[in-house]
Design a protein around this motif. Structure first.
Motif, PDB file in Angstrom:
ATOM      1  N   VAL A 157     -33.142 -18.307  20.288  1.00  0.00           N
ATOM      2  CA  VAL A 157     -32.694 -16.990  20.722  1.00  0.00           C
ATOM      3  C   VAL A 157     -32.252 -16.204  19.498  1.00  0.00           C
ATOM      4  CG1 VAL A 157     -31.107 -15.677  22.143  1.00  0.00           C
ATOM      5  CG2 VAL A 157     -31.988 -17.861  22.966  1.00  0.00           C
ATOM      6  N   GLU A 158     -32.894 -15.067  19.266  1.00  0.00           N
ATOM      7  CA  GLU A 158     -32.609 -14.243  18.105  1.00  0.00           C
ATOM      8  C   GLU A 158     -31.718 -13.062  18.461  1.00  0.00           C
ATOM      9  OE1 GLU A 158     -37.116 -14.743  16.402  1.00  0.00           O
ATOM     10  OE2 GLU A 158     -36.580 -14.137  18.441  1.00  0.00           O
ATOM     11  N   SER A 159     -30.976 -12.585  17.474  1.00  0.00           N
ATOM     12  CA  SER A 159     -30.144 -11.408  17.634  1.00  0.00           C
ATOM     13  C   SER A 159     -29.871 -10.810  16.260  1.00  0.00           C
ATOM     14  CB  SER A 159     -28.822 -11.743  18.339  1.00  0.00           C
ATOM     15  OG  SER A 159     -28.052 -12.649  17.566  1.00  0.00           O
ATOM     16  N   CYS A 197     -38.062 -15.770  14.930  1.00  0.00           N
ATOM     17  CA  CYS A 197     -37.613 -17.057  14.418  1.00  0.00           C
ATOM     18  C   CYS A 197     -38.613 -18.136  14.821  1.00  0.00           C
ATOM     19  CB  CYS A 197     -36.229 -17.379  14.979  1.00  0.00           C
ATOM     20  SG  CYS A 197     -35.511 -18.926  14.378  1.00  0.00           S
ATOM     21  N   ASN A 198     -38.858 -19.071  13.927  1.00  0.00           N
ATOM     22  CA  ASN A 198     -39.804 -20.148  14.156  1.00  0.00           C
ATOM     23  C   ASN A 198     -39.178 -21.481  13.763  1.00  0.00           C
ATOM     24  OD1 ASN A 198     -41.966 -21.978  12.582  1.00  0.00           O
ATOM     25  ND2 ASN A 198     -43.000 -20.976  14.306  1.00  0.00           N
ATOM     26  N   ALA A 199     -39.431 -22.504  14.571  1.00  0.00           N
ATOM     27  CA  ALA A 199     -38.946 -23.848  14.276  1.00  0.00           C
ATOM     28  C   ALA A 199     -40.095 -24.837  14.371  1.00  0.00           C
ATOM     29  CB  ALA A 199     -37.830 -24.243  15.236  1.00  0.00           C
ATOM     30  N   ASN A 258     -41.930 -23.860  17.880  1.00  0.00           N
ATOM     31  CA  ASN A 258     -41.373 -22.946  18.858  1.00  0.00           C
ATOM     32  C   ASN A 258     -41.057 -21.603  18.214  1.00  0.00           C
ATOM     33  OD1 ASN A 258     -40.104 -25.871  19.896  1.00  0.00           O
ATOM     34  ND2 ASN A 258     -40.894 -24.553  21.524  1.00  0.00           N
ATOM     35  N   TRP A 259     -41.124 -20.563  19.040  1.00  0.00           N
ATOM     36  CA  TRP A 259     -40.857 -19.204  18.607  1.00  0.00           C
ATOM     37  C   TRP A 259     -39.744 -18.586  19.434  1.00  0.00           C
ATOM     38  CZ3 TRP A 259     -43.335 -16.977  14.477  1.00  0.00           C
ATOM     39  CH2 TRP A 259     -44.504 -17.606  14.032  1.00  0.00           C
TER      40      TRP A 259
END
Length: 119
Positions: free
Chosen positions: A5-7, A94-96, A108-109
């Motif tokens: 979760v991006e912010s 964001c990428n993992a 995951n994105w």
């Protein structure tokens, strides 16, 4: 695998700064975290990456203005952006990447957060 979760995105004037956050649902201590961006009509491009070591690398477009970091205790990755320019305007993702169940790899994105830089 983890959910991201991006912010932290928003509207900023040229020369300003922002810090993006990416909160993961699980441990990221062994994962490679990265930030990508995509402007309308353009290909998604890598901005910065941090992997085991830690080892960081940045795209040419970052121009030495961006810093990637992560806090394993908080399961959070960050992208600090300084001296922003209008050409930095894009959706940032964001990428993992890591190893999940049965030793299989995963990627995951996050949902993305919009950064808009005005002149």
């Amino acid at each position: 695998q983890v959910q991201l979760v991006e912010s932290g995105g928003g509207l900023v004037q040229s020369g300003g700064s922002l810090r993006l956050s990416c909160v993961a649902s699980g441990s990221i201590s062994g994962a490679t975290m990265a930030w990508y961006r995509q402007a309308p009509g353009k290909q998604r491009e890598l901005v910065a990456e941090i992997r085991y070591g830690p080892i960081m690398r940045y795209s040419e477009s970052s121009g030495g203005r961006f810093t990637i970091s992560k806090d394993n205790a908080k399961n959070t990755a960050y992208l600090h952006m300084a001296n922003l320019k209008p050409e930095d305007t894009a959706a940032y993702y964001c990428n993992a990447r890591g190893v999940g169940r049965w030793g299989s790899s995963y990627e995951n994105w996050g949902q993305g957060t919009q950064v808009t830089v005005s002149s």
